[in-house]
Design an enzyme around this catalytic site. Structure first.
Site, PDB file in Angstrom:
ATOM      1  N   TYR A 156      19.079  35.363 -16.024  1.00  0.00           N
ATOM      2  CA  TYR A 156      18.365  36.667 -15.717  1.00  0.00           C
ATOM      3  C   TYR A 156      18.437  36.821 -14.199  1.00  0.00           C
ATOM      4  CZ  TYR A 156      14.084  39.595 -15.760  1.00  0.00           C
ATOM      5  OH  TYR A 156      13.203  40.234 -15.681  1.00  0.00           O
ATOM      6  N   LYS A 160      19.468  40.128 -12.136  1.00  0.00           N
ATOM      7  CA  LYS A 160      18.764  41.051 -11.326  1.00  0.00           C
ATOM      8  C   LYS A 160      19.221  40.960 -10.010  1.00  0.00           C
ATOM      9  CE  LYS A 160      15.779  41.963 -14.747  1.00  0.00           C
ATOM     10  NZ  LYS A 160      16.015  43.387 -15.187  1.00  0.00           N
TER      11      LYS A 160
HETATM   12  P1  NAP Z   1       9.978  44.495 -22.846  1.00  0.00           P
HETATM   13  O1  NAP Z   1       8.409  44.708 -23.205  1.00  0.00           O
HETATM   14  O2  NAP Z   1      10.392  43.264 -23.538  1.00  0.00           O
HETATM   15  O3  NAP Z   1      10.532  45.935 -23.326  1.00  0.00           O
HETATM   16  C1  NAP Z   1      12.128  45.996 -23.255  1.00  0.00           C
HETATM   17  C2  NAP Z   1      12.611  47.088 -24.063  1.00  0.00           C
HETATM   18  O4  NAP Z   1      13.932  47.351 -23.837  1.00  0.00           O
HETATM   19  C3  NAP Z   1      12.499  46.838 -25.613  1.00  0.00           C
HETATM   20  O5  NAP Z   1      11.886  48.118 -26.221  1.00  0.00           O
HETATM   21  C4  NAP Z   1      13.584  46.436 -26.026  1.00  0.00           C
HETATM   22  O6  NAP Z   1      13.772  46.525 -27.637  1.00  0.00           O
HETATM   23  C5  NAP Z   1      14.531  47.165 -25.201  1.00  0.00           C
HETATM   24  N1  NAP Z   1      15.780  46.676 -25.189  1.00  0.00           N
HETATM   25  C6  NAP Z   1      16.352  45.300 -25.389  1.00  0.00           C
HETATM   26  N2  NAP Z   1      17.589  45.383 -25.361  1.00  0.00           N
HETATM   27  C7  NAP Z   1      18.185  46.374 -25.406  1.00  0.00           C
HETATM   28  C8  NAP Z   1      19.410  47.066 -25.301  1.00  0.00           C
HETATM   29  N3  NAP Z   1      20.447  46.559 -25.495  1.00  0.00           N
HETATM   30  N4  NAP Z   1      19.734  48.779 -25.554  1.00  0.00           N
HETATM   31  C9  NAP Z   1      18.556  49.232 -25.318  1.00  0.00           C
HETATM   32  N5  NAP Z   1      17.262  48.783 -25.395  1.00  0.00           N
HETATM   33  C10 NAP Z   1      17.128  47.423 -25.290  1.00  0.00           C
HETATM   34  O7  NAP Z   1      10.302  44.350 -21.391  1.00  0.00           O
HETATM   35  P2  NAP Z   1       9.189  44.891 -19.806  1.00  0.00           P
HETATM   36  O8  NAP Z   1       8.460  43.524 -19.616  1.00  0.00           O
HETATM   37  O9  NAP Z   1       8.546  46.105 -20.028  1.00  0.00           O
HETATM   38  O10 NAP Z   1      10.377  44.902 -18.824  1.00  0.00           O
HETATM   39  C11 NAP Z   1      11.040  45.847 -18.524  1.00  0.00           C
HETATM   40  C12 NAP Z   1      11.985  45.900 -17.537  1.00  0.00           C
HETATM   41  O11 NAP Z   1      11.140  45.243 -16.277  1.00  0.00           O
HETATM   42  C13 NAP Z   1      13.065  44.711 -17.751  1.00  0.00           C
HETATM   43  O12 NAP Z   1      14.456  45.205 -17.234  1.00  0.00           O
HETATM   44  C14 NAP Z   1      12.727  43.501 -17.174  1.00  0.00           C
HETATM   45  O13 NAP Z   1      13.473  42.509 -16.751  1.00  0.00           O
HETATM   46  C15 NAP Z   1      12.205  44.111 -15.843  1.00  0.00           C
HETATM   47  N6  NAP Z   1      10.882  42.951 -15.314  1.00  0.00           N
HETATM   48  C16 NAP Z   1       9.849  42.739 -16.239  1.00  0.00           C
HETATM   49  C17 NAP Z   1       8.912  41.959 -15.677  1.00  0.00           C
HETATM   50  C18 NAP Z   1       7.581  41.409 -16.226  1.00  0.00           C
HETATM   51  O14 NAP Z   1       6.773  40.500 -15.956  1.00  0.00           O
HETATM   52  N7  NAP Z   1       7.228  42.171 -17.389  1.00  0.00           N
HETATM   53  C19 NAP Z   1       8.890  41.392 -14.622  1.00  0.00           C
HETATM   54  C20 NAP Z   1       9.984  41.713 -13.589  1.00  0.00           C
HETATM   55  C21 NAP Z   1      11.038  42.582 -14.101  1.00  0.00           C
HETATM   56  P3  NAP Z   1      13.362  45.298 -28.485  1.00  0.00           P
HETATM   57  O15 NAP Z   1      11.953  45.710 -28.722  1.00  0.00           O
HETATM   58  O16 NAP Z   1      14.043  45.563 -29.747  1.00  0.00           O
HETATM   59  O17 NAP Z   1      13.551  44.028 -27.895  1.00  0.00           O
END
Ligand code: NAP
Length: 248
Positions: A156, A160
């Site tokens: 990861y 990133k």
């Molecule tokens: P999330 O709730 O896991 O949502 C991610 C979405 O992306 C889900 O709908 C997932 O589908 C979809 N997805 C996964 N693989 C995919 C693919 N190959 N093609 C198209 N869609 C895909 O994530 P989040 O927490 O909102 O995070 C969003 C972004 O912010 C990510 O890049 C994450 O790394 C970054 N981020 C998050 C945090 C945090 O604390 N949450 C912190 C730092 C960075 P499924 O439901 O089918 O899996």
């Protein structure tokens, strides 16, 4: 709500839930036409149906961002439907955490495929339309761990950190075409993604955060909306941390 994005279209990958969904709702409220690219068809289509019923203009396209051909087809269809592609938010991301000692090559590759190659695919598919228009805003979902590293996240963190580098490279390459490219580095945000983090680690993280709380998806959506707006027209190549002061 201020209509920052009237006559603008925004593609949001991973918009079926979490930060992506909050971002989609924020952009819709501010006048954008929103296109969701996600593998979660049920969640994404249901959200789009709900927003359409409320009078918004939006589209769900089932796109696995790992599939380059699929991103090309979806970009062409979205451009055909709406005539412009203005904003791309490369938000889709996954985690498969493990210490290096225990991380399998499959765990490594699956995160690189979605979090790095997926962003390459989507950007390559959308860039020609933005270049042709002479306008574009590309926003990449980095993470504070891409800046300072994290135990158990070689895959990861590599992705990133790679995104932060690609953001600077694309800012240089695309700037002359009127396209800005920026990244947002969220801290710990209250979504399903953090449910995999042990509670004790989360508590410790909150204790180390000057603002003493986790962020909400809306905090990240607000940063994307600013960076996509006309107010940010002279900002490109940056990574904006939205982390309550955790990393500084
Ligand atoms: P999330 O709730 O896991 O949502 C991610 C979405 O992306 C889900 O709908 C997932 O589908 C979809 N997805 C996964 N693989 C995919 C693919 N190959 N093609 C198209 N869609 C895909 O994530 P989040 O927490 O909102 O995070 C969003 C972004 O912010 C990510 O890049 C994450 O790394 C970054 N981020 C998050 C945090 C945090 O604390 N949450 C912190 C730092 C960075 P499924 O439901 O089918 O899996």
């Amino acid at each position: 709500m201020r209509q920052r994005f009237t006559n603008k279209t925004a593609i949001i990958t991973g918009g079926s839930r979490g930060i992506g969904m909050a971002t989609a709702e924020t952009f819709l409220e501010q006048g954008a036409t929103v296109i969701i690219w996600d593998v979660n068809e049920e969640g994404g289509q249901a959200a789009v149906d709900r927003w359409k019923a409320a009078g918004q203009t939006c589209l769900f396209q089932r796109v696995d961002t790992r599939d380059y051909e699929a991103t090309l087809e979806a970009a062409a269809a979205a451009h055909q439907a709406f005539g412009r592609l203005d904003i791309l938010i490369n938000n889709a991301g996954i985690t498969r955490d493990s210490s290096l000692k225990n991380m399998s090559p499959e765990q490594w590759q699956s995160v690189i495929d979605v979090n790095l190659t997926g962003v390459f695919n989507c950007t390559k598919a959308v860039y020609p339309y933005m270049a042709e228009q002479g306008f574009g805003r590309i926003l990449n979902a980095a993470s504070i761990v891409g800046i300072y590293g994290n135990f158990g996240q070689s895959n990861y963190v590599a992705a990133k950190a790679g995104l932060i580098g690609m953001t600077k490279t694309w800012a240089r390459e695309f700037g002359p075409k009127g396209i800005t490219v920026n990244a947002v580095a969220p801290g710990f945000i209250n979504t399903e993604m953090v449910t995999t983090i042990p509670e004790e680690n989360l508590k410790a993280m909150i204790q180390h955060t000057p603002l003493r709380k986790m962020g909400e998806a809306q905090d990240i959506a607000n940063a994307y909306a600013f960076l996509a707006s006309d107010e940010a027209a002279f900002i490109t190549g940056i990574t904006l941390s939205v982390d309550g002061g955790l990393v500084m």
